[in-house]
Motif scaffolding. Structure first.
Motif, PDB file in Angstrom:
ATOM      1  N   GLN A   1      -0.133   4.888  -1.127  1.00  0.00           N
ATOM      2  CA  GLN A   1      -1.304   4.847  -0.220  1.00  0.00           C
ATOM      3  C   GLN A   1      -2.477   5.202  -1.185  1.00  0.00           C
ATOM      4  O   GLN A   1      -3.551   5.888  -0.685  1.00  0.00           O
ATOM      5  CB  GLN A   1      -0.941   5.837   0.842  1.00  0.00           C
ATOM      6  CG  GLN A   1      -0.063   5.330   1.841  1.00  0.00           C
ATOM      7  CD  GLN A   1       0.215   6.340   3.031  1.00  0.00           C
ATOM      8  OE1 GLN A   1      -0.673   6.857   3.497  1.00  0.00           O
ATOM      9  NE2 GLN A   1       1.302   6.201   3.801  1.00  0.00           N
ATOM     10  N   ARG A   2      -2.688   4.487  -2.277  1.00  0.00           N
ATOM     11  CA  ARG A   2      -3.837   4.613  -2.953  1.00  0.00           C
ATOM     12  C   ARG A   2      -3.974   3.597  -3.894  1.00  0.00           C
ATOM     13  O   ARG A   2      -2.790   2.758  -4.369  1.00  0.00           O
ATOM     14  CB  ARG A   2      -3.897   6.121  -3.794  1.00  0.00           C
ATOM     15  CG  ARG A   2      -2.646   6.162  -4.887  1.00  0.00           C
ATOM     16  CD  ARG A   2      -2.272   7.684  -5.462  1.00  0.00           C
ATOM     17  NE  ARG A   2      -3.397   7.740  -6.295  1.00  0.00           N
ATOM     18  CZ  ARG A   2      -3.588   7.715  -7.648  1.00  0.00           C
ATOM     19  NH1 ARG A   2      -2.131   7.148  -7.975  1.00  0.00           N
ATOM     20  NH2 ARG A   2      -4.314   8.094  -8.430  1.00  0.00           N
ATOM     21  N   PRO A   3      -5.185   3.008  -4.475  1.00  0.00           N
ATOM     22  CA  PRO A   3      -5.130   1.929  -5.429  1.00  0.00           C
ATOM     23  C   PRO A   3      -5.010   2.092  -6.570  1.00  0.00           C
ATOM     24  O   PRO A   3      -6.082   2.111  -7.550  1.00  0.00           O
ATOM     25  CB  PRO A   3      -6.730   1.458  -4.922  1.00  0.00           C
ATOM     26  CG  PRO A   3      -7.647   2.592  -4.771  1.00  0.00           C
ATOM     27  CD  PRO A   3      -6.270   3.343  -3.767  1.00  0.00           C
TER      28      PRO A   3
ATOM     29  N   TRP B   1       0.834  -1.022   0.067  1.00  0.00           N
ATOM     30  CA  TRP B   1      -0.077   0.020   0.001  1.00  0.00           C
ATOM     31  C   TRP B   1       0.826   1.419   0.045  1.00  0.00           C
ATOM     32  O   TRP B   1       0.589   2.306  -0.853  1.00  0.00           O
ATOM     33  CB  TRP B   1      -0.834   0.046   1.286  1.00  0.00           C
ATOM     34  CG  TRP B   1      -1.903   1.094   1.321  1.00  0.00           C
ATOM     35  CD1 TRP B   1      -1.780   2.133   2.229  1.00  0.00           C
ATOM     36  CD2 TRP B   1      -3.100   1.416   0.362  1.00  0.00           C
ATOM     37  NE1 TRP B   1      -2.777   2.904   2.307  1.00  0.00           N
ATOM     38  CE2 TRP B   1      -3.592   2.472   1.007  1.00  0.00           C
ATOM     39  CE3 TRP B   1      -3.398   0.865  -0.558  1.00  0.00           C
ATOM     40  CZ2 TRP B   1      -4.822   3.253   0.518  1.00  0.00           C
ATOM     41  CZ3 TRP B   1      -4.651   1.376  -1.088  1.00  0.00           C
ATOM     42  CH2 TRP B   1      -5.328   2.627  -0.600  1.00  0.00           C
TER      43      TRP B   1
ATOM     44  N   TYR C   1      -7.006  -5.246   1.899  1.00  0.00           N
ATOM     45  CA  TYR C   1      -6.447  -4.138   2.893  1.00  0.00           C
ATOM     46  C   TYR C   1      -7.122  -2.802   2.692  1.00  0.00           C
ATOM     47  O   TYR C   1      -7.706  -2.131   3.474  1.00  0.00           O
ATOM     48  CB  TYR C   1      -4.921  -4.187   2.789  1.00  0.00           C
ATOM     49  CG  TYR C   1      -4.317  -3.197   3.814  1.00  0.00           C
ATOM     50  CD1 TYR C   1      -3.987  -3.438   4.983  1.00  0.00           C
ATOM     51  CD2 TYR C   1      -4.189  -1.689   3.316  1.00  0.00           C
ATOM     52  CE1 TYR C   1      -3.229  -2.276   6.055  1.00  0.00           C
ATOM     53  CE2 TYR C   1      -3.692  -0.766   4.143  1.00  0.00           C
ATOM     54  CZ  TYR C   1      -3.041  -1.160   5.282  1.00  0.00           C
ATOM     55  OH  TYR C   1      -2.561  -0.108   6.119  1.00  0.00           O
ATOM     56  N   TRP C   2      -7.260  -2.493   1.171  1.00  0.00           N
ATOM     57  CA  TRP C   2      -8.003  -1.124   1.089  1.00  0.00           C
ATOM     58  C   TRP C   2      -9.163  -1.183   1.294  1.00  0.00           C
ATOM     59  O   TRP C   2      -9.992  -0.230   1.946  1.00  0.00           O
ATOM     60  CB  TRP C   2      -7.520  -0.882  -0.536  1.00  0.00           C
ATOM     61  CG  TRP C   2      -8.355   0.340  -1.038  1.00  0.00           C
ATOM     62  CD1 TRP C   2      -8.362   1.385  -0.636  1.00  0.00           C
ATOM     63  CD2 TRP C   2      -9.403   0.413  -2.024  1.00  0.00           C
ATOM     64  NE1 TRP C   2      -9.354   2.161  -1.305  1.00  0.00           N
ATOM     65  CE2 TRP C   2      -9.968   1.147  -2.153  1.00  0.00           C
ATOM     66  CE3 TRP C   2      -9.608  -0.806  -2.984  1.00  0.00           C
ATOM     67  CZ2 TRP C   2     -10.741   1.594  -3.316  1.00  0.00           C
ATOM     68  CZ3 TRP C   2     -10.631  -0.583  -3.955  1.00  0.00           C
ATOM     69  CH2 TRP C   2     -11.386   0.411  -3.980  1.00  0.00           C
TER      70      TRP C   2
ATOM     71  N   SER D   1     -10.100  -0.796   4.993  1.00  0.00           N
ATOM     72  CA  SER D   1      -9.731   0.695   5.322  1.00  0.00           C
ATOM     73  C   SER D   1     -11.170   1.638   4.940  1.00  0.00           C
ATOM     74  O   SER D   1     -11.077   2.633   5.603  1.00  0.00           O
ATOM     75  CB  SER D   1      -8.546   0.970   4.807  1.00  0.00           C
ATOM     76  OG  SER D   1      -8.724   1.586   3.227  1.00  0.00           O
TER      77      SER D   1
END
Length: 339
Positions: A258-260, A253, A279-280, A283
């Motif tokens: 820290q973005r898909p 990540w 995981y994303w 969140s």
């Protein structure tokens, strides 16, 4: 409702005493108290061990006719001992698309956190810990349910003994009785001369947990007498493996900014891609079913042009493509595409 009638005998040290000797919660402590055997044993044992430092929270779901009887029992029990009690009425009806079990669980946690806040005002100091009375048989039932549903590592890890929740980070949540069989709790209560109430729903075979408790656990007891401890070890291994997967997901990540981002996801192996997608989604409060996750990965692999759109139902919302990354929106949120 008639309470179960225990025989009055001298209390003897047993598994519940040993469990509390190994447990060192931050005080003051609130016990989730339903009036059933498990929570009655936990509250009584905690009150004996930490006098003046233990309170109780009763969650009144109103889901059955006996709910008022349980509330009255809890009030009488606590009044006899000078235990501060706060009763929280909550609505546990599921939202559209939500399972009844998940709705009840979320409502209960919210009610317990609300009760802890109310007790802080009563006691003049904040509640530091909340204890739940799930025991070794409950842990086995949770694991067997997870296996029956084809769950992954989070499900196979079953219930943690200690955790914290993002919505109330100051509270520590505990299950100190996970190594104590349910029968031992009732035996301990009888030795104390203490009664309790039986939940009528526990006899309803329509609930899967009840069928496991009445049909599967006795068979396991005969075939594998040590199944509670061996199953617990397997759950602990699953929890450790899940922790490792979460650490890998965090690394991936962070590497993706820290973005898909679609390009970053496409660069990962299928297993690591699925891991970081879970995981994303966790969140943002979404949980993908196995089939949804497979379809999402198929769509990500097909994103070879900027014009390829993604709109996939996941949880109570949708995963959408927005530019070079993915977003998740709840079903009632508006969205303007700029892909």
């Amino acid at each position: 409702m008639t309470p179960s009638r225990p025989s009055a005998r001298q209390a003897q040290p047993g598994p519940i005493d040993q469990a509390l000797q190994r447990w060192h919660p931050a005080l003051p402590l609130a016990v989730a108290f339903s009036g059933g055997a498990d929570s009655t044993a936990l509250l009584l044992a905690c009150w004996q061990r930490w006098p003046q430092q233990v309170a109780a929270i009763h969650v009144h779901h109103g889901l059955q006719a006996a709910a008022d009887d349980f509330a009255a029992f809890c009030q009488h029990f606590c009044a006899q001992r000078g235990i501060a009690l706060h009763t929280v009425h909550c609505n546990a009806r599921p939202a559209r698309g939500q399972s009844p079990e998940d709705a009840a669980r979320q409502a209960r946690y919210a009610a317990l956190a609300q009760g802890a806040h109310a007790l802080a005002a009563t006691l003049g100091q904040p509640i530091a810990s909340i204890a739940l009375a799930q025991h070794a048989d409950d842990q086995v039932e949770t694991l067997l349910l997870a296996l029956s549903r084809g769950a992954g590592l989070p499900g196979l890890a079953a219930m943690p003994a200690h955790w914290q929740r993002p919505d109330c980070p100051h509270l520590h949540w505990h299950r100190p009785l996970l190594q104590v069989p349910g029968a031992a709790l009732r035996q301990w209560l009888r030795a104390q001369g203490q009664d309790w109430l039986e939940d009528p729903s526990n006899a309803n075979p329509a609930f899967t947990r009840n069928r496991i408790r009445r049909q599967v656990l006795p068979a396991l007891e005969r075939a594998f007498p040590a199944f509670r401890s061996t199953f617990a070890r397997s759950s602990a291994h699953a929890a450790q493996a899940q922790t490792l997967l979460e650490e890998i997901a965090l690394q991936d990540w962070q590497a993706a900014g820290q973005r898909p981002a679609i390009a970053a996801l496409q660069a990962l192996s299928p297993a690591r891609q699925a891991n970081v997608l879970r995981y994303w989604l966790a969140s943002v409060g979404a949980t993908a079913q196995a089939a949804q996750l497979r379809e999402l990965q198929k769509q990500i692999a097909a994103c070879t042009t900027r014009g390829h759109r993604i709109r996939l139902k996941v949880g109570q919302g949708y995963v959408l493509r927005q530019g070079d990354a993915l977003i998740w929106l709840q079903s009632n949120q508006p969205h303007q595409s700029n892909s």
